[in-house]
Design a protein around this motif. Structure first.
Motif, PDB file in Angstrom:
ATOM      1  N   ILE A  16      54.117  99.013 -50.924  1.00  0.00           N
ATOM      2  CA  ILE A  16      53.415  98.120 -51.846  1.00  0.00           C
ATOM      3  C   ILE A  16      52.076  97.696 -51.249  1.00  0.00           C
ATOM      4  O   ILE A  16      51.841  97.796 -50.049  1.00  0.00           O
ATOM      5  CB  ILE A  16      54.237  96.870 -52.162  1.00  0.00           C
ATOM      6  N   VAL A  17      51.197  97.209 -52.125  1.00  0.00           N
ATOM      7  CA  VAL A  17      49.926  96.625 -51.727  1.00  0.00           C
ATOM      8  C   VAL A  17      49.972  95.153 -52.113  1.00  0.00           C
ATOM      9  O   VAL A  17      50.270  94.816 -53.253  1.00  0.00           O
ATOM     10  CB  VAL A  17      48.740  97.310 -52.431  1.00  0.00           C
ATOM     11  N   THR A  18      49.696  94.265 -51.177  1.00  0.00           N
ATOM     12  CA  THR A  18      49.771  92.842 -51.453  1.00  0.00           C
ATOM     13  C   THR A  18      48.521  92.353 -52.173  1.00  0.00           C
ATOM     14  O   THR A  18      47.464  92.994 -52.111  1.00  0.00           O
ATOM     15  CB  THR A  18      49.914  92.020 -50.160  1.00  0.00           C
ATOM     16  N   PRO A  19      48.608  91.186 -52.809  1.00  0.00           N
ATOM     17  CA  PRO A  19      47.385  90.506 -53.230  1.00  0.00           C
ATOM     18  C   PRO A  19      46.608  90.066 -51.994  1.00  0.00           C
ATOM     19  O   PRO A  19      47.132  90.107 -50.880  1.00  0.00           O
ATOM     20  CB  PRO A  19      47.912  89.286 -54.009  1.00  0.00           C
ATOM     21  N   VAL A  20      45.384  89.625 -52.182  1.00  0.00           N
ATOM     22  CA  VAL A  20      44.585  89.129 -51.060  1.00  0.00           C
ATOM     23  C   VAL A  20      45.130  87.775 -50.610  1.00  0.00           C
ATOM     24  O   VAL A  20      45.405  86.893 -51.424  1.00  0.00           O
ATOM     25  CB  VAL A  20      43.105  88.995 -51.463  1.00  0.00           C
ATOM     26  N   GLY A  21      45.313  87.630 -49.299  1.00  0.00           N
ATOM     27  CA  GLY A  21      45.752  86.368 -48.726  1.00  0.00           C
ATOM     28  C   GLY A  21      44.901  86.026 -47.523  1.00  0.00           C
ATOM     29  O   GLY A  21      43.951  86.742 -47.186  1.00  0.00           O
ATOM     30  N   ARG A  22      45.252  84.925 -46.862  1.00  0.00           N
ATOM     31  CA  ARG A  22      44.483  84.506 -45.682  1.00  0.00           C
ATOM     32  C   ARG A  22      45.249  84.859 -44.414  1.00  0.00           C
ATOM     33  O   ARG A  22      46.459  84.657 -44.316  1.00  0.00           O
ATOM     34  CB  ARG A  22      44.194  83.009 -45.733  1.00  0.00           C
ATOM     35  N   VAL A  23      44.523  85.385 -43.466  1.00  0.00           N
ATOM     36  CA  VAL A  23      45.096  85.870 -42.209  1.00  0.00           C
ATOM     37  C   VAL A  23      45.319  84.707 -41.241  1.00  0.00           C
ATOM     38  O   VAL A  23      44.534  83.760 -41.181  1.00  0.00           O
ATOM     39  CB  VAL A  23      44.138  86.896 -41.561  1.00  0.00           C
ATOM     40  N   LEU A 119      51.567  73.876 -38.188  1.00  0.00           N
ATOM     41  CA  LEU A 119      50.126  74.042 -38.380  1.00  0.00           C
ATOM     42  C   LEU A 119      49.682  73.522 -39.744  1.00  0.00           C
ATOM     43  O   LEU A 119      50.305  73.805 -40.767  1.00  0.00           O
ATOM     44  CB  LEU A 119      49.749  75.515 -38.247  1.00  0.00           C
ATOM     45  N   ASP A 120      48.578  72.800 -39.755  1.00  0.00           N
ATOM     46  CA  ASP A 120      48.035  72.288 -41.012  1.00  0.00           C
ATOM     47  C   ASP A 120      47.655  73.407 -41.962  1.00  0.00           C
ATOM     48  O   ASP A 120      47.779  73.266 -43.186  1.00  0.00           O
ATOM     49  CB  ASP A 120      46.807  71.414 -40.735  1.00  0.00           C
ATOM     50  N   SER A 121      47.174  74.505 -41.413  1.00  0.00           N
ATOM     51  CA  SER A 121      46.730  75.626 -42.257  1.00  0.00           C
ATOM     52  C   SER A 121      47.883  76.273 -43.014  1.00  0.00           C
ATOM     53  O   SER A 121      47.660  76.990 -43.998  1.00  0.00           O
ATOM     54  CB  SER A 121      46.029  76.681 -41.394  1.00  0.00           C
ATOM     55  N   ALA A 191      35.212  87.462 -44.399  1.00  0.00           N
ATOM     56  CA  ALA A 191      35.432  86.397 -43.426  1.00  0.00           C
ATOM     57  C   ALA A 191      35.654  85.082 -44.158  1.00  0.00           C
ATOM     58  O   ALA A 191      35.153  84.870 -45.267  1.00  0.00           O
ATOM     59  CB  ALA A 191      34.241  86.288 -42.483  1.00  0.00           C
ATOM     60  N   GLY A 192      36.423  84.203 -43.532  1.00  0.00           N
ATOM     61  CA  GLY A 192      36.666  82.882 -44.091  1.00  0.00           C
ATOM     62  C   GLY A 192      36.536  81.825 -43.013  1.00  0.00           C
ATOM     63  O   GLY A 192      36.441  82.148 -41.822  1.00  0.00           O
ATOM     64  N   PRO A 193      36.538  80.546 -43.403  1.00  0.00           N
ATOM     65  CA  PRO A 193      36.480  79.469 -42.408  1.00  0.00           C
ATOM     66  C   PRO A 193      37.643  79.573 -41.431  1.00  0.00           C
ATOM     67  O   PRO A 193      38.776  79.803 -41.835  1.00  0.00           O
ATOM     68  CB  PRO A 193      36.584  78.199 -43.263  1.00  0.00           C
ATOM     69  N   SER A 194      37.372  79.410 -40.159  1.00  0.00           N
ATOM     70  CA  SER A 194      38.398  79.586 -39.140  1.00  0.00           C
ATOM     71  C   SER A 194      39.468  78.514 -39.237  1.00  0.00           C
ATOM     72  O   SER A 194      39.197  77.343 -39.477  1.00  0.00           O
ATOM     73  CB  SER A 194      37.748  79.528 -37.759  1.00  0.00           C
TER      74      SER A 194
END
Length: 228
Positions: A16-23, A119-121, A191-194
């Motif tokens: 499968i291919v996932t939707p876009v998420g955050r790493v 973790l808050d994230s 890229a996204g906010p760290s």
């Protein structure tokens, strides 16, 4: 959780291919040692908002379309006809255990509640942690479907956006059974906010300082005088 018994030898896995998420916590350049009984694994966490993880069992809009860039990349021919990731997991479990009435509550599955993490994230997120063995290093591509160099992969950080090619497969070994994700390929999207990685936990452990800085300085002066 129900006790399941494997009823056939063949493991009908899905790709499968996932939707876009955050790493989060990517280990894509070098396998991470010390986990899974000391066996090194390539892995990462991928986070999806709980708001997209609907009670009815759908992950918002399901799979992204499969890129058709030239060559025989991992996205070409991937099975994306299933409507969402949860359905893929349930389908795999039902075929493996020959139980058509299974729900996610009946077996171990790869979707974890981020609110149980420190973790808050991770708060408000559903978390998956797909892995691959040390001898199966996943390919990593950029948004244009170009394979990324080691130098580029090393810059991928927690907070960036990506989607994954995963193998969904069932297991029944040493008294444990369920469905999990194998990591096959990664597509870095942007890229996204760290997130700050493990520093969030360290900062939480510190708390506020109760002693005034002046008191510490006075104490150091007294110690210096007594040593003289």
């Amino acid at each position: 959780m129900a006790t399941l018994k494997k009823k056939k030898k063949k493991n009908d896995s899905l790709t499968i291919v996932t939707p876009v998420g955050r790493v989060s916590f990517p280990h894509l350049l070098k396998a991470r040692a010390g986990m899974d009984n000391g066996v090194a694994k390539y892995q990462l966490d991928l986070l999806f908002p709980k708001a997209a993880y609907k009670a009815g069992g759908e992950l918002d809009k399901g799979f992204a379309s499969v890129p058709q860039a030239g060559g025989n990349g991992p996205w070409r021919g991937a099975k994306v006809e299933l409507t969402d990731m949860k359905e893929a997991v349930l389908e795999t479990a039902k075929k493996f255990f020959h139980e058509n009435t299974l729900t996610l509550a009946d077996f171990a599955h790869p979707f974890k509640d981020g609110d149980t993490k420190t973790l808050d994230s991770f708060k408000g997120m559903i978390v998956i942690t797909p892995k691959s063995g040390e001898t199966y290093k996943p390919k990593v591509y950029n948004a244009a479907m170009e394979e990324m160099s080691d130098e580029q992969i090393a810059k991928i950080k927690g907070g960036d956006y990506a989607r994954l090619v995963l193998r969904v497969y069932a297991y029944d070994t040493k008294g444990n059974s369920g469905v999990t994700f194998g990591l096959q390929a990664v597509q870095f999207v942007k890229a996204g906010p760290s997130f700050g990685g493990g520093n969030e936990v360290v900062v939480k452990m510190l708390g506020e300082v109760d002693v005034e800085i002046e008191e510490l300085e006075d104490s150091e002066e007294e110690e210096s005088e007594s040593s003289d």
